[in-house]
Design a protein around this motif. Structure first.
Motif, short mmCIF file in Angstrom:
data_model
loop_
_atom_site.label_atom_id
_atom_site.label_comp_id
_atom_site.label_asym_id
_atom_site.label_seq_id
_atom_site.Cartn_x
_atom_site.Cartn_y
_atom_site.Cartn_z
N ALA A 28 46.00 32.57 40.32
CA ALA A 28 46.02 33.63 38.50
C ALA A 28 45.00 33.69 37.74
CB ALA A 28 47.07 32.79 38.00
N ASP A 29 44.85 34.81 37.63
CA ASP A 29 43.74 35.10 37.00
C ASP A 29 43.33 34.09 35.60
OD1 ASP A 29 41.23 37.01 36.36
OD2 ASP A 29 42.48 37.61 34.84
N VAL A 30 44.29 33.93 34.78
CA VAL A 30 43.90 33.28 33.70
C VAL A 30 43.46 32.26 34.44
CG1 VAL A 30 47.04 32.54 33.70
CG2 VAL A 30 45.87 32.26 31.34
N ASN A 31 44.11 31.61 35.32
CA ASN A 31 43.42 30.55 35.63
C ASN A 31 41.85 29.90 35.74
OD1 ASN A 31 46.03 29.64 35.35
ND2 ASN A 31 45.90 28.78 37.54
N ARG A 32 41.39 30.75 36.93
CA ARG A 32 40.16 31.46 37.27
C ARG A 32 39.51 31.38 36.02
NH1 ARG A 32 42.82 34.45 40.15
NH2 ARG A 32 41.36 37.16 39.55
N ARG A 33 39.92 32.61 34.54
CA ARG A 33 39.23 32.29 33.88
C ARG A 33 39.13 31.06 32.59
NH1 ARG A 33 42.23 36.91 32.24
NH2 ARG A 33 42.95 35.97 30.75
N PHE A 34 40.09 30.42 32.83
CA PHE A 34 40.41 29.59 32.23
C PHE A 34 39.51 28.21 32.04
CE2 PHE A 34 41.76 25.15 31.44
CZ PHE A 34 41.66 24.77 29.95
N MET A 35 39.47 28.23 34.13
CA MET A 35 37.92 26.82 34.31
C MET A 35 36.69 27.12 34.47
SD MET A 35 39.97 25.71 37.78
CE MET A 35 40.54 27.69 38.91
N ARG A 36 36.16 28.67 34.51
CA ARG A 36 34.66 28.81 34.24
C ARG A 36 34.32 29.17 33.40
NH1 ARG A 36 31.44 31.33 37.92
NH2 ARG A 36 30.98 32.22 36.68
N GLU A 37 35.39 29.12 31.84
CA GLU A 37 35.33 29.36 30.82
C GLU A 37 35.00 27.82 29.70
OE1 GLU A 37 38.01 32.04 28.79
OE2 GLU A 37 36.91 33.68 29.24
N THR A 38 35.89 27.28 30.73
CA THR A 38 36.60 25.53 29.80
C THR A 38 35.23 24.51 31.10
OG1 THR A 38 38.23 26.14 29.59
CG2 THR A 38 37.93 24.10 29.52
N GLY A 39 35.00 24.24 31.89
CA GLY A 39 34.26 23.18 32.57
C GLY A 39 33.40 24.03 33.40
N GLN A 40 32.60 23.47 34.62
CA GLN A 40 31.97 23.21 35.90
C GLN A 40 33.40 24.11 36.84
OE1 GLN A 40 29.01 24.66 36.21
NE2 GLN A 40 29.44 24.76 33.44
N VAL A 41 32.96 24.33 37.99
CA VAL A 41 34.11 25.35 38.60
C VAL A 41 32.85 24.90 40.19
CG1 VAL A 41 35.75 26.18 39.79
CG2 VAL A 41 35.45 25.96 37.15
N ILE A 42 34.27 23.71 41.23
CA ILE A 42 32.88 23.82 42.19
C ILE A 42 34.32 23.98 43.14
CG2 ILE A 42 32.12 21.98 43.88
CD1 ILE A 42 31.11 20.89 41.11
N TYR A 43 33.94 25.09 44.22
CA TYR A 43 34.42 25.72 45.34
C TYR A 43 34.34 24.24 46.19
CZ TYR A 43 36.30 28.41 49.26
OH TYR A 43 36.03 28.54 50.26
N LEU A 44 35.05 23.30 47.31
CA LEU A 44 34.30 23.12 48.24
C LEU A 44 35.23 23.94 49.92
CD1 LEU A 44 35.86 19.45 46.73
CD2 LEU A 44 33.30 19.96 47.17
N ARG A 45 34.39 24.40 50.17
CA ARG A 45 34.56 25.27 51.41
C ARG A 45 34.65 24.61 52.23
NH1 ARG A 45 30.10 30.23 51.34
NH2 ARG A 45 32.21 31.45 50.22
N ALA A 46 35.47 24.61 53.51
CA ALA A 46 34.97 24.69 55.07
C ALA A 46 35.64 24.95 56.25
CB ALA A 46 35.69 22.75 55.08
N PRO A 47 35.31 24.56 57.05
CA PRO A 47 36.02 26.03 58.31
C PRO A 47 37.08 25.86 58.60
CG PRO A 47 33.53 24.40 59.26
CD PRO A 47 34.45 24.32 57.31
#
Length: 180
Positions: A84-103
């Motif tokens: 949901a775009d609203v979730n992506r925007r909310f997280m970026r605007e409200t805090g720090q977002v860390i993507y835990l990337r793994a193969p």
């Protein structure tokens, strides 16, 4: 740094494990959005999806995200939170977002080793490795779009925490990204 920290990524990437360790390290509060919403609904994710469909579950997921976001809180999100775009925007605007990337191979091995950790219903009828590959193909760009930082989640927990702490101590600039 008192902004909330949001961990995003697919099932098996370590959002809960890393989130709990970071919260303990920083003496912050920890919340897993899936656990939070299951407690409120008095149903597991599979039950919510069976009763309300994925659309109903995703709406509850957005409500959970907004309800738990608070200063000095580490939040492990569900793997589909970024849909949901609203979730992506909310997280970026409200805090720090860390993507835990793994193969895919690491994610599949973790989910096979600890099947109870992935209590979500399957998203497809495909074998686990194929499903993970397909889900990542669909969501990778969304994870990257939402993230302030990208951390290699195939490392040891100690290395991941060190990298996350280093990222959080740097500028919170939206353009800064760490790739391992």
């Amino acid at each position: 740094m008192t902004q909330p920290v949001f961990f995003i990524g697919p099932r098996g990437c370590g959002k809960t494990t890393v989130g709990q360790a970071l919260a303990q390290e920083q003496n912050w509060h920890f919340v897993d959005t899936d656990h939070w919403l299951q407690e409120r609904a008095q149903m597991n994710v599979a039950g919510i999806v069976a009763k309300e469909g994925w659309e109903g579950f995703r709406a509850r997921e957005t409500q959970a995200l907004q309800a738990v976001a608070a200063p000095s809180t580490v939040i492990a999100t569900g793997g589909g939170m970024v849909l949901a775009d609203v979730n992506r925007r909310f997280m970026r605007e409200t805090g720090q977002v860390i993507y835990l990337r793994a193969p895919v191979s690491v994610l599949a091995a973790r989910l096979e080793a600890f099947p109870q950790e992935g209590q979500r219903p399957a998203l497809t009828a495909k074998p686990l490795g194929e499903e993970i590959r397909d889900v990542l193909a669909e969501r990778e760009a969304l994870y990257c779009e939402a993230a302030h930082y990208i951390v290699d989640a195939a490392q040891s927990l100690e290395c991941i925490i060190a990298e996350v702490l280093a990222a959080l101590s740097l500028s919170a600039s939206d353009s800064l990204r760490l790739y391992s």
